[in-house]
Design a protein around this motif. Structure first.
Motif, mmCIF file in Angstrom:
data_model
loop_
_atom_site.group_PDB
_atom_site.id
_atom_site.type_symbol
_atom_site.label_atom_id
_atom_site.label_comp_id
_atom_site.label_asym_id
_atom_site.label_seq_id
_atom_site.Cartn_x
_atom_site.Cartn_y
_atom_site.Cartn_z
ATOM 1 N N GLN A 152 -31.402 -41.465 -8.696
ATOM 2 C CA GLN A 152 -32.730 -41.482 -8.930
ATOM 3 C C GLN A 152 -32.938 -43.001 -9.685
ATOM 4 O OE1 GLN A 152 -32.829 -38.225 -11.485
ATOM 5 N NE2 GLN A 152 -33.685 -36.988 -9.911
ATOM 6 N N LEU A 194 -38.014 -36.284 -17.459
ATOM 7 C CA LEU A 194 -38.510 -37.533 -17.145
ATOM 8 C C LEU A 194 -38.300 -37.877 -15.704
ATOM 9 C CD1 LEU A 194 -39.856 -40.283 -17.952
ATOM 10 C CD2 LEU A 194 -37.653 -40.898 -18.649
ATOM 11 N N MET A 195 -37.185 -37.425 -14.886
ATOM 12 C CA MET A 195 -36.943 -37.837 -13.622
ATOM 13 C C MET A 195 -37.594 -36.972 -12.873
ATOM 14 S SD MET A 195 -34.980 -40.607 -13.584
ATOM 15 C CE MET A 195 -34.696 -41.227 -15.007
ATOM 16 N N LYS A 226 -44.582 -40.323 -8.212
ATOM 17 C CA LYS A 226 -44.423 -41.291 -6.944
ATOM 18 C C LYS A 226 -45.410 -40.539 -6.141
ATOM 19 C CE LYS A 226 -41.081 -44.195 -7.936
ATOM 20 N NZ LYS A 226 -40.960 -45.490 -7.771
ATOM 21 N N CYS A 244 -32.734 -33.805 -21.240
ATOM 22 C CA CYS A 244 -32.766 -35.408 -20.976
ATOM 23 C C CYS A 244 -31.771 -36.231 -19.980
ATOM 24 C CB CYS A 244 -32.740 -36.058 -22.342
ATOM 25 S SG CYS A 244 -33.072 -37.718 -22.051
ATOM 26 N N PRO A 245 -32.148 -36.833 -19.355
ATOM 27 C CA PRO A 245 -33.412 -37.246 -18.791
ATOM 28 C C PRO A 245 -34.188 -36.508 -17.501
ATOM 29 C CG PRO A 245 -31.929 -38.646 -17.870
ATOM 30 C CD PRO A 245 -31.227 -37.456 -18.420
ATOM 31 N N MET A 272 -27.562 -42.127 -17.691
ATOM 32 C CA MET A 272 -28.606 -42.025 -18.332
ATOM 33 C C MET A 272 -29.193 -43.384 -18.657
ATOM 34 S SD MET A 272 -27.514 -38.940 -21.031
ATOM 35 C CE MET A 272 -28.625 -38.936 -21.925
ATOM 36 N N VAL A 294 -36.260 -46.662 -14.620
ATOM 37 C CA VAL A 294 -37.525 -46.317 -14.488
ATOM 38 C C VAL A 294 -38.446 -46.805 -15.514
ATOM 39 C CG1 VAL A 294 -36.646 -44.185 -13.170
ATOM 40 C CG2 VAL A 294 -37.185 -44.040 -15.804
ATOM 41 N N LEU A 307 -28.470 -38.713 -11.265
ATOM 42 C CA LEU A 307 -29.325 -39.800 -12.096
ATOM 43 C C LEU A 307 -29.060 -41.208 -11.487
ATOM 44 C CD1 LEU A 307 -28.534 -38.325 -15.563
ATOM 45 C CD2 LEU A 307 -30.775 -38.207 -14.402
ATOM 46 N N ILE A 313 -41.200 -38.334 -12.918
ATOM 47 C CA ILE A 313 -41.410 -39.717 -12.103
ATOM 48 C C ILE A 313 -41.289 -39.421 -10.593
ATOM 49 C CG2 ILE A 313 -40.118 -41.762 -11.590
ATOM 50 C CD1 ILE A 313 -39.392 -41.869 -14.605
ATOM 51 N N TRP A 362 -41.975 -43.323 -22.563
ATOM 52 C CA TRP A 362 -41.931 -43.761 -21.030
ATOM 53 C C TRP A 362 -43.548 -44.017 -20.653
ATOM 54 C CZ3 TRP A 362 -44.020 -41.646 -16.410
ATOM 55 C CH2 TRP A 362 -43.507 -42.443 -15.339
ATOM 56 N N VAL A 383 -44.927 -47.619 -19.329
ATOM 57 C CA VAL A 383 -45.287 -47.930 -17.948
ATOM 58 C C VAL A 383 -46.554 -48.149 -17.714
ATOM 59 C CG1 VAL A 383 -44.734 -46.873 -15.768
ATOM 60 C CG2 VAL A 383 -43.088 -46.800 -17.432
ATOM 61 N N GLU A 417 -33.595 -45.019 -6.529
ATOM 62 C CA GLU A 417 -34.680 -44.677 -5.771
ATOM 63 C C GLU A 417 -36.099 -44.845 -6.612
ATOM 64 O OE1 GLU A 417 -33.730 -40.702 -4.161
ATOM 65 O OE2 GLU A 417 -32.602 -41.564 -2.698
ATOM 66 N N TYR A 418 -35.984 -44.545 -7.795
ATOM 67 C CA TYR A 418 -37.241 -44.509 -8.625
ATOM 68 C C TYR A 418 -37.211 -45.692 -9.306
ATOM 69 C CZ TYR A 418 -37.179 -39.292 -8.251
ATOM 70 O OH TYR A 418 -37.368 -38.007 -7.594
ATOM 71 N N SER A 439 -30.602 -44.828 -15.163
ATOM 72 C CA SER A 439 -31.806 -44.301 -14.838
ATOM 73 C C SER A 439 -32.982 -44.508 -15.725
ATOM 74 C CB SER A 439 -31.622 -42.584 -14.326
ATOM 75 O OG SER A 439 -31.145 -42.119 -15.860
ATOM 76 N N VAL A 440 -32.741 -44.356 -17.005
ATOM 77 C CA VAL A 440 -34.034 -44.387 -17.922
ATOM 78 C C VAL A 440 -34.268 -45.792 -18.133
ATOM 79 C CG1 VAL A 440 -34.711 -44.202 -20.307
ATOM 80 C CG2 VAL A 440 -33.435 -42.482 -19.267
#
Lengths: 91, 130
Positions: free
Chosen positions: B79, A33-34, A41, A29-30, B23, B30, B76, A37, A65, A69, B82-83, B26-27
Motif C-alpha cells: 500500500q 487509514l489504508m 482513490k 492502525c494503520p 507502518m 500516504v 502495508l 485511502i 491525515w 493531505v 500503491e497509495y 505506509s503512513v
C-alpha cells in the motif's frame, strides 16, 4: 464491505450526496487509514465517505491525515465503541 | 503541505520490527512524503514471491499483532507503493547472496539498489532503521 448510504443520517448537513461507508472495524492502525485511502482513490472530488473504526488510535490519527493531505473532516463521533469519521474528498 | 524525504532501512526478520517499518513506510508515504525503503539481511526473504514463512515474534507484542488482526506488514508495504508512491528496493548484496532474480521478488519491489546509492539517497531527511 462497502455500501452506499444516504447522507444526513448522522450529521445535520443537508445534502443529497451519496455517502460511501467504509467498514474498517476490528483492525488496527494503520489498517483503517489504508482502507480509507483505498476508497478515497476511487471516489470523485466532492464525494463523502464515512469510515467506521473500533481502533481509538486511528480515530485520532485519521483526522490528522485528512488535514495534512487537505481533505475535509465533516463530522466525527463515537457510538457503542465504534468511531465514525465523515470525510469529504476535497481534491 | 510539508513533504519530507523518509528513508527506511529494514534488516530484521522479527514481526514487530517488520510491522513498525511497514507502518512508517505506509503512513509516511500516504501523507505526501517521499519514502524509500531498503530491504537487506534477514528481511529480504519475506519478499520473495510465494514466501509463506511467518515472521517470528520477538516478544508478546508480536504475538498480539497476529492474534488481533493488525494489518499484514507485506500488505502495508504494498500500500505504501500503491497509495503513496513509495519505492522499495532490495539490497543488491542480499539479492546476490540469496541468488535471486528480479522476477523472484514481489511485483511492487523495485530493481536492486546498492548501499552507496541508498546512502546517497538517504543523505537528506529522516532515516529509520528496523
Amino acid at each position: 464491505m462497502h455500501q452506499k448510504v444516504k447522507s444526513g443520517i448522522s450529521n445535520s448537513r443537508k445534502n443529497t450526496v451519496e455517502r460511501k461507508l467504509v467498514d474498517a472495524k476490528n483492525t488496527f492502525c494503520p489498517g483503517p487509514l489504508m482502507e480509507l485511502i483505498g476508497q478515497m482513490k476511487l471516489a470523485a472530488v466532492g464525494d463523502e465517505l464515512e469510515i467506521l473504526s473500533t481502533d481509538k488510535g486511528s480515530a485520532n490519527d485519521i483526522p490528522e491525515w485528512i488535514h495534512k493531505v487537505g481533505h475535509e473532516l465533516l463530522d466525527s463521533f463515537e457510538e457503542d465503541g465504534v468511531w465514525h469519521l465523515i470525510v469529504k474528498k476535497a481534491k | 503541505m510539508g513533504s519530507e524525504k523518509i528513508s527506511v532501512m529494514v534488516t530484521s526478520d522479527k514481526r514487530e520490527q517488520l510491522q513498525m517499518a511497514a507502518m512508517v513506510a505506509s503512513v509516511g508515504a500516504v501523507s505526501g512524503n517521499d519514502v524509500t525503503v531498503f530491504l537487506s539481511m534477514n528481511s529480504l526473504s519475506f519478499f520473495v514471491k510465494g514466501a509463506d514463512k511467518p515472521a517470528t515474534a520477538e516478544g508478546p507484542m508480536g504475538t498480539l499483532i497476529e492474534e488481533k488482526n493488525a494489518p499484514d506488514f507485506k500488505e502495508l508495504f504494498q500500500q505504501a507503493v500503491e497509495y503513496g508512491d513509495a519505492k522499495i528496493f532490495p539490497c543488491s548484496m542480499a539479492v546476490d547472496i540469496l541468488g535471486l532474480g528480479q522476477d523472484d521478488l514481489e511485483e511492487y519491489i523495485s530493481e536492486p539498489l546498492g548501499l552507496t546509492s541508498f546512502l546517497s539517497d538517504a543523505s537528506e531527511g529522516q532515516v529509520w532503521h528496523f
